[in-house]
Enzyme design. Structure first.
Site, short mmCIF file in Angstrom:
data_model
loop_
_atom_site.label_atom_id
_atom_site.label_comp_id
_atom_site.label_asym_id
_atom_site.label_seq_id
_atom_site.Cartn_x
_atom_site.Cartn_y
_atom_site.Cartn_z
N PHE A 1 0.83 -1.19 0.00
CA PHE A 1 0.00 0.00 0.00
C PHE A 1 0.87 1.25 0.00
O PHE A 1 2.01 1.23 0.47
CB PHE A 1 -0.93 0.00 1.22
N PRO A 2 0.37 2.37 -0.53
CA PRO A 2 1.17 3.61 -0.59
C PRO A 2 1.56 4.10 0.80
O PRO A 2 0.79 3.97 1.76
CB PRO A 2 0.24 4.60 -1.28
N CYS A 3 2.74 4.67 0.90
CA CYS A 3 3.20 5.27 2.15
C CYS A 3 2.89 6.75 2.10
O CYS A 3 3.50 7.48 1.33
CB CYS A 3 4.70 5.04 2.33
N GLN A 4 1.96 7.19 2.90
CA GLN A 4 1.61 8.61 2.92
C GLN A 4 1.60 9.10 4.36
O GLN A 4 2.45 8.73 5.15
CB GLN A 4 0.25 8.81 2.23
N ASN B 1 5.76 -2.30 2.10
CA ASN B 1 5.84 -0.85 1.89
C ASN B 1 7.29 -0.45 1.70
O ASN B 1 8.21 -1.26 1.89
CB ASN B 1 5.24 -0.11 3.10
#
Length: 412
Positions: A83-86, A127
């Protein structure tokens, strides 16, 4: 033995699925997968996924729009996804409910929602390794929020930053892999006789599949305890996470471990013998690449008139063929500093899409139904498949050793 039903989130072009389908005992069955790319009409990753995989439910909608009922209907034994790291900061609204800041930060909370609706036995999440250090102004907060969330959901967690090349693969790609397991399982109970250090060095999933030296690097060991108030974690938690660690019932131990390296596949070994001459670089394009890869010291001026120098170190004009490839980015194949450049048959050229696939362990031409630029993009986003296979092999061993009677497991 009963199959493990897998729900695959942020499925991309199927790297997680390929990795799990390559395990020794073929115990994993992907029954539900979701892939949706926001802000674009063409859903190339989903197109590739559905081209190759015909079984299971394939969902092409915003994960936030997937209902709790659909999630629960998957009956997942294991939830996986990169999943994107934000931004994962948490706030409490006036009515006491939790919220987050950061547009894409919601994606982790969708994972948490999926877990709440399925309560799987296992989790495998992936990630970028900077997740352990983000954000820069409150180091470790984001990962602390994630661990706190999983802790409250009833999971113990191991993590390890793995450089794929250090364990026999063709790409120097560093990613953090997160393995969660339900705290009420016999497997978790079996680990209570071991210290955190024992699990990190010898007994844990990562220690068994990705061996490390028996002593910490530079004696780097940190321990802490998570608050049960996730808002408090978001507001105040700051901590140095190292590349290996475990969280059990909110207690965290993290250690800087040193991998016992395996002989990698080299870049030269994955190159195609016959390649299209359109990948050969000459003339102005070659000069542009030489400039981009060369050292620089450029004077720049800020809007306020302040002068400063932008500097950049040089790199070799072509990539070494006797080493694994550098980390591939989504910009691979374009004219930029990070694109791989090789010299073969006295020609300087870029990688082909097939070679990009090989760097991640995909079958040749896995993405050949996509536009060429998107083929490179997909591989820049993908994970290294053999790493997932090794993780899956250990989960299969755990399943064989600790065969659970589901009727005896209390829901958390």
């Amino acid at each position: 033995m009963k199959k493990l039903r897998v729900a695959e989130l942020f499925a991309g072009v199927g790297g997680f699925r390929l990795g799990l389908e390559n395990t020794n005992n073929n115990l994993f069955e992907i029954t539900w997968a979701n892939q949706w790319e926001p802000s674009t009409k063409a859903q190339h990753a989903f197109e590739c996924y559905t081209h190759h995989f015909k079984t299971g439910i394939h969902s092409n909608e915003d994960i936030a729009e997937v209902t709790d009922e659909e999630m629960a209907s998957t009956s997942a034994d294991i939830v996986v996804g990169g999943f994107p790291c934000q931004d994962y900061s948490v706030a409490r609204s006036l009515n006491g409910e939790l919220g987050i800041s950061g547009k894409k930060g919601v994606l982790f909370w969708e994972i948490a929602r999926f877990i709440q609706n399925t309560y799987p036995k296992y989790l495998i999440l992936e990630n970028v390794d900077r997740l352990l250090k983000s954000p820069s102004k409150q180091r470790g907060r984001d990962f602390g929020v994630m661990l706190s969330t999983l802790n409250e959901l009833g999971y113990d967690v191991e993590w390890r930053v793995i450089n794929a090349a250090e364990y026999g693969n063709a790409q120097r790609r560093r990613r953090v892999f997160i393995f969660g397991y339900r705290r009420n399982m016999s497997y978790a109970e079996s680990l209570t006789s071991f210290s955190d250090d024992d699990i990190i060095f010898k007994e844990g999933l990562y220690a068994k599949q990705f061996p490390v030296e028996s002593k910490p690097n530079k004696n780097r060991i940190n321990k802490t305890e998570l608050s049960h108030d996730i808002v408090n974690v978001s507001d105040t938690f700051q901590f140095q996470f190292w590349n290996s660690g475990i969280m059990r019932d909110g207690q965290i131990t993290t250690i800087d471990t040193t991998p016992i390296k395996e002989t990698p596949v080299t870049l030269g070994e994955i190159l195609e013998e016959n390649y299209d001459k359109k990948y050969v670089i000459t003339g102005d394009k070659l000069e542009k690449f030489k400039y981009l890869r060369g050292s620089k010291k450029i004077e720049r001026v800020t809007p306020t008139g302040h002068k400063y120098y932008y500097t950049e170190g040089g790199m070799s004009e072509t990539d070494a063929l006797d080493l694994p490839g550098r980390t591939m980015l989504t910009s691979e194949g374009s004219v930029n500093r990070s694109t791989h450049i090789v010299k073969t048959n006295n020609e300087i050229r870029q990688l082909t899409p097939v070679e990009a696939e090989r760097l991640n362990g995909f079958p040749d031409n896995w993405t050949d139904m996509l536009p060429e630029r998107r083929r490179f993009f997909m591989m820049g986003n993908a994970l290294v498949i053999p790493i997932i296979t090794r993780i899956g092999n250990r989960i299969e061993e755990i399943e064989q050793e600790f065969e659970e009677d589901e009727t005896q497991l209390e829901l958390f």
